[in-house]
Motif scaffolding. Structure first.
Motif, PDB file in Angstrom:
ATOM      1  N   VAL A  12     -70.495  25.282  59.327  1.00 61.45           N
ATOM      2  CA  VAL A  12     -69.736  25.610  58.127  1.00 61.45           C
ATOM      3  C   VAL A  12     -69.140  27.001  58.291  1.00 61.45           C
ATOM      4  CG1 VAL A  12     -71.744  26.555  56.931  1.00 61.45           C
ATOM      5  CG2 VAL A  12     -69.836  25.645  55.593  1.00 61.45           C
ATOM      6  N   GLN A  13     -68.014  27.231  57.663  1.00 52.20           N
ATOM      7  CA  GLN A  13     -67.398  28.557  57.693  1.00 52.20           C
ATOM      8  C   GLN A  13     -68.109  29.498  56.726  1.00 52.20           C
ATOM      9  OE1 GLN A  13     -63.182  27.985  56.959  1.00 52.20           O
ATOM     10  NE2 GLN A  13     -62.762  28.022  59.162  1.00 52.20           N
ATOM     11  N   ALA A  14     -68.027  30.770  57.022  1.00 52.03           N
ATOM     12  CA  ALA A  14     -68.591  31.771  56.121  1.00 52.03           C
ATOM     13  C   ALA A  14     -68.014  31.590  54.715  1.00 52.03           C
ATOM     14  CB  ALA A  14     -68.296  33.170  56.631  1.00 52.03           C
ATOM     15  N   GLY A  15     -68.889  31.695  53.734  1.00 46.80           N
ATOM     16  CA  GLY A  15     -68.490  31.473  52.355  1.00 46.80           C
ATOM     17  C   GLY A  15     -68.692  30.046  51.884  1.00 46.80           C
ATOM     18  N   GLY A  16     -68.957  29.154  52.803  1.00 44.50           N
ATOM     19  CA  GLY A  16     -69.146  27.755  52.457  1.00 44.50           C
ATOM     20  C   GLY A  16     -70.558  27.452  51.995  1.00 44.50           C
ATOM     21  N   SER A  17     -70.802  26.162  51.756  1.00 42.24           N
ATOM     22  CA  SER A  17     -72.096  25.710  51.233  1.00 42.24           C
ATOM     23  C   SER A  17     -72.632  24.536  52.035  1.00 42.24           C
ATOM     24  CB  SER A  17     -71.951  25.276  49.765  1.00 42.24           C
ATOM     25  OG  SER A  17     -71.547  26.344  48.946  1.00 42.24           O
ATOM     26  N   LEU A  18     -73.936  24.423  52.032  1.00 39.82           N
ATOM     27  CA  LEU A  18     -74.631  23.264  52.583  1.00 39.82           C
ATOM     28  C   LEU A  18     -75.838  22.991  51.708  1.00 39.82           C
ATOM     29  CD1 LEU A  18     -74.770  23.926  56.455  1.00 39.82           C
ATOM     30  CD2 LEU A  18     -73.476  22.120  55.308  1.00 39.82           C
ATOM     31  N   ARG A  19     -76.249  21.731  51.667  1.00 40.33           N
ATOM     32  CA  ARG A  19     -77.503  21.385  51.012  1.00 40.33           C
ATOM     33  C   ARG A  19     -78.404  20.697  52.028  1.00 40.33           C
ATOM     34  NH1 ARG A  19     -79.082  17.452  45.928  1.00 40.33           N
ATOM     35  NH2 ARG A  19     -78.607  15.828  47.466  1.00 40.33           N
ATOM     36  N   LEU A  20     -79.517  21.320  52.289  1.00 41.69           N
ATOM     37  CA  LEU A  20     -80.505  20.732  53.180  1.00 41.69           C
ATOM     38  C   LEU A  20     -81.464  19.861  52.369  1.00 41.69           C
ATOM     39  CD1 LEU A  20     -81.434  23.791  55.424  1.00 41.69           C
ATOM     40  CD2 LEU A  20     -79.540  22.166  55.663  1.00 41.69           C
TER      41      LEU A  20
END
Length: 125
Positions: A12-20
């Motif tokens: 993901v790019q900086a500033g983005g989001s992920l949900r683990l």
């Protein structure tokens, strides 16, 4: 057989989001403290966030406060780590873990009984 299986990592790019996500099986999930940990290349594994089961109280490492949120869905035997405003320094393998502690809030790794295999999170600048 006890299992913790993480998913949701990626690039993901900086500033983005992920949900683990971390799906648990083989033990009474709702009775166990849960935690997320991470290990960056060349560094020791460190705590990210942990949750006490008795009241849902949580703690976070300072560097992720206000950006990451730990949560649990006992009906699905799953714990989540929502990660927003990601930074390159968040790049690491992320692990979920469970400890047979109901009334204790701890992120001491030696207290955790079960560990997942990890999922890679890479944040590009």
């Amino acid at each position: 057989e006890v299992q913790l299986v993480e998913s949701g990592g990626g690039l993901v790019q900086a500033g983005g989001s992920l949900r683990l996500s971390c799906a648990a099986s083989g033990f009474t999930f709702g009775d166990y403290a849960i935690g997320w940990f991470r290990q960056a290349p060349g560094k020791e594994r460190e705590r990210v966030s942990c949750m006490r089961r008795s009241d849902g109280n949580t703690n976070y490492i300072d560097s992720v406060k206000g950006r990451f949120t730990i949560s649990s869905d006992n009906a699905k035997n799953t714990v989540y780590l929502q990660m927003n405003s990601l930074k390159p320094e968040d790049t690491a393998v992320y692990y979920c873990a469970a400890a047979s502690l109901y009334y204790t809030l701890t992120c001491r790794q030696t207290k955790y009984d079960y560990w997942g295999q990890g999922t890679q999170v890479t944040v590009s600048s």
